[in-house]
Design an enzyme around this catalytic site. Structure first.
Site, PDB file in Angstrom:
ATOM      1  CG  ASP A   1      -2.037  -1.003   1.105  1.00 57.40           C
ATOM      2  OD1 ASP A   1      -2.719  -0.999   0.058  1.00 57.40           O
ATOM      3  OD2 ASP A   1      -2.236  -1.797   2.035  1.00 57.40           O
TER       4      ASP A   1
ATOM      5  CG  ASP B   1      -7.192  -4.032  -0.089  1.00 55.22           C
ATOM      6  OD1 ASP B   1      -7.201  -4.463   1.075  1.00 55.22           O
ATOM      7  OD2 ASP B   1      -6.421  -3.130  -0.479  1.00 55.22           O
TER       8      ASP B   1
END
Length: 228
Positions: free
Chosen positions: A36, A175
């Site tokens: 991320d 996600d």
């Protein structure tokens, strides 16, 4: 048929020991590593960038570790060259963060990366239809992006089902809030790439969780007609 891919999110790992965390997840059977990248502008948090990706890549070849880089940044096109040079395997940008969607896809492919496009929970799936066939993956967020440990939003799954039925060979990633308790719903909708952070990294047996997540996808692939 698309393959089941389990991608532990390094956001839930030990940032002081990321190289070891990557090795630990590979040992436990992960297929991808979800990275991320946040800029504190598109989302509130600030995490890691190309320099850290390169540092991890220095320890693992592209054959050993697949870095699925999820860019939660404004103007993601600014990072194509940097992440390619750092060794990113997949460049996943947010639809909402740019107007240069097709340019990003073309440039990232030219740099040797696979390309994905991510959709926030309130973004309709139809917006990507003009260029979806140029993508290697679509990421359907099942939480608001920018923070780990949130609750799964099942109301996002119709987007997954739409994509799986219309594009059977497309990688569809989910996600946000994924665990052994929520993965069946995502897998049944058609997701084949499962991102899980807290559920894996905070588990007593991460290996069992990764195996369980994969088994859920494989079971759905055997029983749901849109996987055929």
């Amino acid at each position: 048929m698309v393959q089941a891919k389990i991608a532990p999110s390094l956001l839930a790992g030990d940032f002081a020991n990321l190289e070891k965390e990557v090795g630990r997840m590979l040992k436990y059977g992960s297929d991808w590593l979800h990275v991320d990248v946040m800029d504190a502008q598109f989302v509130p948090n600030l995490t890691i960038g190309p320099i850290v990706v390169k540092a991890m890549r220095n320890h693992y070849t592209k054959e050993e570790a697949f870095f699925d880089c999820h860019l939660m940044v404004i103007e993601p096109e600014r990072y194509i060259d940097q992440l390619a040079d750092a060794g990113a395997s997949l460049f996943c940008f947010h639809y909402e963060a740019t107007e240069k969607h097709e340019e990003i896809i073309s440039r990232a492919h030219e740099k040797g990366m696979l390309v994905g496009c991510a959709l926030k929970p309130k973004t309709p799936v139809e917006v990507i239809l003009p260029f979806v066939e140029k993508l290697d993956m679509v990421l359907v967020m099942t939480v608001e992006p920018g923070k780990g440990g949130q609750s799964f939003m099942p109301e996002c799954l119709p987007k997954v089902e739409f994509l799986r039925k219309k594009y059977p060979t497309l990688n569809v990633e989910v996600d946000g809030g994924l665990s052994l308790k929520t993965v069946d719903a995502a897998a049944d909708a058609g997701a084949n790439v499962i991102v899980a952070g807290t559920a894996v990294f905070h588990a007593q047996s991460p290996e069992e969780v990764i195996s369980g997540l994969r088994n859920s996808v494989m079971k759905a692939q055997e029983t749901k007609p849109w996987f055929k």
